[in-house]
Write a protein that holds these residues in place. Structure first.
Motif, mmCIF file in Angstrom:
data_model
loop_
_atom_site.group_PDB
_atom_site.id
_atom_site.type_symbol
_atom_site.label_atom_id
_atom_site.label_comp_id
_atom_site.label_asym_id
_atom_site.label_seq_id
_atom_site.Cartn_x
_atom_site.Cartn_y
_atom_site.Cartn_z
ATOM 1 N N ASN A 1 0.800 -1.129 -0.064
ATOM 2 C CA ASN A 1 0.106 0.016 0.059
ATOM 3 C C ASN A 1 0.969 1.186 0.033
ATOM 4 O OD1 ASN A 1 -1.944 2.009 0.438
ATOM 5 N ND2 ASN A 1 -3.196 0.881 1.878
ATOM 6 N N THR A 2 1.491 1.570 -1.134
ATOM 7 C CA THR A 2 2.101 2.814 -1.256
ATOM 8 C C THR A 2 1.667 3.967 -0.661
ATOM 9 O OG1 THR A 2 2.883 1.895 -3.371
ATOM 10 C CG2 THR A 2 3.566 4.048 -3.017
ATOM 11 N N GLU A 3 0.545 4.366 -1.026
ATOM 12 C CA GLU A 3 -0.017 5.555 -0.081
ATOM 13 C C GLU A 3 0.092 5.564 1.452
ATOM 14 O OE1 GLU A 3 -4.243 7.886 0.079
ATOM 15 O OE2 GLU A 3 -4.023 6.351 -1.332
ATOM 16 N N GLN A 4 -0.098 4.508 1.750
ATOM 17 C CA GLN A 4 0.091 4.325 3.532
ATOM 18 C C GLN A 4 1.476 4.042 3.700
ATOM 19 O OE1 GLN A 4 -2.918 4.223 5.075
ATOM 20 N NE2 GLN A 4 -1.661 4.330 7.074
ATOM 21 N N ILE A 5 2.346 3.719 3.187
ATOM 22 C CA ILE A 5 3.706 3.618 3.484
ATOM 23 C C ILE A 5 4.378 5.039 3.373
ATOM 24 C CG2 ILE A 5 6.037 2.959 2.612
ATOM 25 C CD1 ILE A 5 4.842 0.139 1.829
ATOM 26 N N LEU A 6 3.695 5.697 2.427
ATOM 27 C CA LEU A 6 4.559 7.170 2.126
ATOM 28 C C LEU A 6 4.002 8.084 3.430
ATOM 29 C CD1 LEU A 6 4.180 7.848 -1.615
ATOM 30 C CD2 LEU A 6 6.213 7.632 -0.209
ATOM 31 N N LYS A 7 2.671 7.983 3.936
ATOM 32 C CA LYS A 7 1.972 8.480 5.138
ATOM 33 C C LYS A 7 2.875 8.150 6.527
ATOM 34 C CE LYS A 7 -2.395 9.178 3.344
ATOM 35 N NZ LYS A 7 -4.100 8.914 3.510
ATOM 36 N N ALA A 8 3.251 6.877 6.433
ATOM 37 C CA ALA A 8 3.635 6.414 7.964
ATOM 38 C C ALA A 8 5.137 7.214 7.926
ATOM 39 C CB ALA A 8 3.830 4.943 7.795
ATOM 40 N N LYS A 9 5.341 7.344 9.280
ATOM 41 C CA LYS A 9 6.587 8.068 9.745
ATOM 42 C C LYS A 9 7.253 6.948 10.500
ATOM 43 C CE LYS A 9 4.746 11.836 8.489
ATOM 44 N NZ LYS A 9 5.534 12.419 7.287
ATOM 45 N N ASP A 10 7.211 5.768 10.580
ATOM 46 C CA ASP A 10 7.934 4.806 11.535
ATOM 47 C C ASP A 10 9.297 4.342 10.576
ATOM 48 O OD1 ASP A 10 8.861 2.319 12.799
ATOM 49 O OD2 ASP A 10 6.712 1.805 13.189
ATOM 50 N N PRO A 11 10.238 4.733 11.058
ATOM 51 C CA PRO A 11 11.576 4.304 10.506
ATOM 52 C C PRO A 11 11.804 2.995 10.435
ATOM 53 C CG PRO A 11 12.073 4.762 12.848
ATOM 54 C CD PRO A 11 10.423 5.050 12.524
ATOM 55 N N LYS A 12 11.230 2.070 10.605
ATOM 56 C CA LYS A 12 11.423 0.707 10.315
ATOM 57 C C LYS A 12 10.804 0.426 9.028
ATOM 58 C CE LYS A 12 9.144 -0.772 14.396
ATOM 59 N NZ LYS A 12 8.377 -1.563 15.310
ATOM 60 N N ILE A 13 10.153 1.168 8.686
ATOM 61 C CA ILE A 13 9.562 1.092 7.109
ATOM 62 C C ILE A 13 10.862 0.901 5.941
ATOM 63 C CG2 ILE A 13 8.618 2.192 5.072
ATOM 64 C CD1 ILE A 13 6.501 3.024 6.924
ATOM 65 N N ILE A 14 11.773 1.932 6.430
ATOM 66 C CA ILE A 14 13.115 1.671 5.727
ATOM 67 C C ILE A 14 13.801 0.391 5.718
ATOM 68 C CG2 ILE A 14 15.256 2.743 5.312
ATOM 69 C CD1 ILE A 14 14.100 5.394 6.197
ATOM 70 N N GLU A 15 13.916 -0.227 6.914
ATOM 71 C CA GLU A 15 14.390 -1.524 7.236
ATOM 72 C C GLU A 15 13.671 -2.458 6.439
ATOM 73 O OE1 GLU A 15 15.446 -4.509 10.758
ATOM 74 O OE2 GLU A 15 14.902 -2.519 11.286
ATOM 75 N N PHE A 16 12.204 -2.381 6.306
ATOM 76 C CA PHE A 16 11.530 -3.394 5.835
ATOM 77 C C PHE A 16 11.573 -3.603 4.523
ATOM 78 C CE2 PHE A 16 7.216 -3.487 3.680
ATOM 79 C CZ PHE A 16 6.657 -4.685 3.620
ATOM 80 N N VAL A 17 11.636 -2.538 3.625
ATOM 81 C CA VAL A 17 11.910 -2.252 2.202
ATOM 82 C C VAL A 17 13.520 -2.789 1.823
ATOM 83 C CG1 VAL A 17 12.082 -0.442 0.246
ATOM 84 C CG2 VAL A 17 10.130 -0.433 1.988
ATOM 85 N N ASP A 18 14.088 -2.352 2.703
ATOM 86 C CA ASP A 18 15.558 -2.983 2.314
ATOM 87 C C ASP A 18 15.624 -4.485 2.685
ATOM 88 O OD1 ASP A 18 16.980 -0.744 1.881
ATOM 89 O OD2 ASP A 18 17.524 -0.043 4.065
#
Length: 296
Positions: free
Chosen positions: A110-127
């Motif tokens: 869900n790209t829209e939700q990911i862009l809205k989220a501020k959680d730094p763990k998202i970067i780790e998740f995508v990596d």
């Protein structure tokens, strides 16, 4: 003196008469002689003319043979180049297909939700999702493939199908790269309209899906263009018109989609992120259904 003149005149008249009589008596012989002489000269010139024509015909035959041979050699050379071009394009297609899982990820996330989220763990998740694919190295190798010969010797159908497939793969890779960068307002960097236009130009029936689902609907056309490349090349190289959808591609798509679902859910759970970063199943299913109908 008068007597001498008369004798001379009589001699002239006698000679003239004699010559005239001889000529009269021999008129047929002379006529035949002159006729045969003229005929002989004419036949001689005619033979010379015919010989010239025969020589010219031989030259023309030689020229025709040369042109036919040259055309045959040219066609063989072009076909050889076309085969080489097809091999290059298939090699590039294979390289792109190694990144096809990124497209499956983008279908699910869900790209829209990911862009809205501020959680730094998202970067780790995508990596974590991208790491196994060594995206930078694969794109570098793809860029090193010289596509000059394909663009010179292949038809627009093959090239446009390849360009569309490449655009979809690169777009998915770019989006995941963007999501993995710690930047604010990353959504402002995303440009829409280019990818959808590429697909719509080739498949006008896809416009309905883009109007409903947006730019990400292009991801559901990845397998279609992957197969179209091979079909177009088959037609171009061998004249075969196999328009049936590759059953192996359909099976591979289902497996990749399932594997992508498992990888994403596993990574979310491992890192501790909510599942709202995944599109609802019904939305993904609806997008896929619309794409399947348009591709049928």
């Amino acid at each position: 003196m008068t007597d001498e003149f008369l004798r001379w005149l009589l001699g002239v008249i006698t000679s003239t008469g004699l010559i005239g009589g001889v000529a009269f008596l021999m008129r047929d012989t002379v006529a035949n002689f002159l006729s045969k002489t003229v005929e002989h000269r004419f036949e001689k010139k005619l033979e010379t003319f015919k010989a010239g024509i025969r020589d010219n015909e031989k030259e023309l035959d030689q020229i025709r043979s040369f042109l036919v041979s040259a055309r045959r050699e040219r066609d063989a050379a072009i076909q050889a180049k076309r085969l080489e071009a097809a091999e290059i394009l298939l090699r590039a297609r294979h390289g792109l297909s190694e990144l096809s899982m990124l497209v499956e990820y983008m279908k699910i996330l869900n790209t829209e939700q990911i862009l809205k989220a501020k959680d730094p763990k998202i970067i780790e998740f995508v990596d974590m999702l991208m790491k196994p694919f060594d995206v930078d190295e694969k794109i570098k190798k793809l860029g090193a493939i010289d596509k000059t010969i394909p663009r010179l010797y292949l038809s627009e159908n093959s090239l446009k199908a390849f360009d569309a497939y490449q655009s979809i793969i690169f777009h998915a890779a770019m989006m995941l790269k963007l999501l993995s960068i710690p930047l604010r307002d990353k959504g402002d960097l995303i440009k829409t309209g280019i990818l959808s236009k590429t697909v719509i130009d080739l498949v006008p029936a896809s416009k309905e899906g883009f109007d409903k689902w947006g730019e990400e609907y292009a991801y559901y056309w990845s397998t279609y263009f992957h197969d179209q490349i091979l079909q177009a090349l088959r037609h171009e190289v061998s004249g075969a018109d196999d328009m049936t959808r590759d059953a192996e591609s359909v099976q591979r798509l289902a497996l990749d989609s399932r594997r992508a679902q498992i990888n994403i859910r596993s990574s979310l759970e491992q890192i501790g992120l909510p599942e709202n970063l995944i599109k609802p199943d019904e939305a993904a299913a609806a997008s896929s259904s619309v794409a399947d109908k348009a591709q049928a």
